[in-house]
Design an enzyme around this catalytic site. Sequence first.
Site, short mmCIF file in Angstrom:
data_model
loop_
_atom_site.label_atom_id
_atom_site.label_comp_id
_atom_site.label_asym_id
_atom_site.label_seq_id
_atom_site.Cartn_x
_atom_site.Cartn_y
_atom_site.Cartn_z
N LYS A 44 9.96 -11.00 -5.80
CA LYS A 44 9.70 -12.37 -6.26
C LYS A 44 8.33 -12.49 -6.88
CE LYS A 44 11.28 -14.13 -2.25
NZ LYS A 44 11.13 -14.57 -0.99
N LYS A 97 -0.41 -5.35 0.67
CA LYS A 97 -0.88 -6.67 0.24
C LYS A 97 -2.38 -6.83 0.43
CE LYS A 97 3.38 -9.23 0.35
NZ LYS A 97 4.15 -10.34 0.88
N LYS A 115 10.04 -1.97 -6.11
CA LYS A 115 11.03 -2.91 -5.60
C LYS A 115 11.12 -4.15 -6.50
CE LYS A 115 9.80 -5.99 -2.24
NZ LYS A 115 9.60 -6.64 -0.94
#
Length: 326
Positions: free
Chosen positions: A195, A111, A192
């Site tokens: 969201k 991130k 993956k």
Amino acid sequence: MKKILTGLQPTGVITLGNYIGAIKQMVKYQDQYDSYLFVADLHAITIPQDKEQLSKNTRDLLALYLACGVDPKKNKIYIQSENEYHTNISWLLECNTYYGELSRMTQFKDKSRKNANFTTGLLTYPVLMAADILAYDVDYVPVGIDQKQHVELARDIAERFNKKYGETFKLPEALISSEGTKIMDLVTPDKKMSKSSESQKGVIRLLDDEKTIRKKIMGATTDSETVIKYDPENKPGISNLINIYISFTGKTIKEVEEEFAQKTYGEFKTKVADVVIEEISQIQKRYNEIINNNELDKILDEGREFTRKIAKKKYEDMKYKMGFRR
Ligand code: TYM
């Protein structure tokens, strides 16, 4: 009775990955374990959130928990930010956690690479997660594999604290179901299902309508062969669909391979879509009944009161052991 606990971030409508990785497991184990399920809204603000959206997502997620079959009589259901002891405990743990440990976390590395202007919350995120877990002397933490490293860190922090200040925490373990380990994006099955994924095509959300779900599954990336066989390395798309199928049917990989031995990819995808839609449409029906119901508030009030008492006790014990006394 052993305890299980998990939380999900209210950062958008949850995905099939969240459902299979975490919620389905909570439903499966709720008869067997003392169960705690919360909305990790404080974790959500490690990246910028729109305020209105944050509160809407929080309520939606709670309604979805119930709609997915989480029984409020068998689970403590609560909102993380309504229990201030999580952050209090987190600070005491932060001062027993090393910068090196946090900067090595895979999720932090990913991130922070994507956005160089990240907050310190993104770095200390796993310590708050450790507080969420350790406050309740939890035995198992049902999560997808992406969160396993964080649960292991919680265990390391607990062990260190126990050694330094005396026995205080139970050491938690991640509970990962074989089929729910990691549900992949349908379009890019090497990533993956997430969201926050930019492309919507590969991500099934629990509130997607039937037509959309079918379209996404039928459009899933596969390979140029014709064999339905579990081989994540060489056939990531098909293997991902097999994983989804087995988590909805309870069948084994072998049974699925046999069932579809003579079938085409199209036939297989149709069947996967059928089982997913059948279960999700039931969830959506219940969700629509629950979302406008004030029963949810009663459940949350009870969850908050119950968990605050436990977490407060843990916080006070930690403080005393660390020397915060008059
Ligand atoms: P979050 O909100 O990113 O994800 C919620 C849960 O869904 C799982 N998951 C998946 N499982 C399988 N396949 C996928 N593609 C997939 N994507 C997500 C995650 O592993 C997770 O179990 N830090 C946590 C929230 C949290 C927490 C906690 C969890 C805060 N405190 C304490 C457990 C215990 C998170 O961001 O999850």
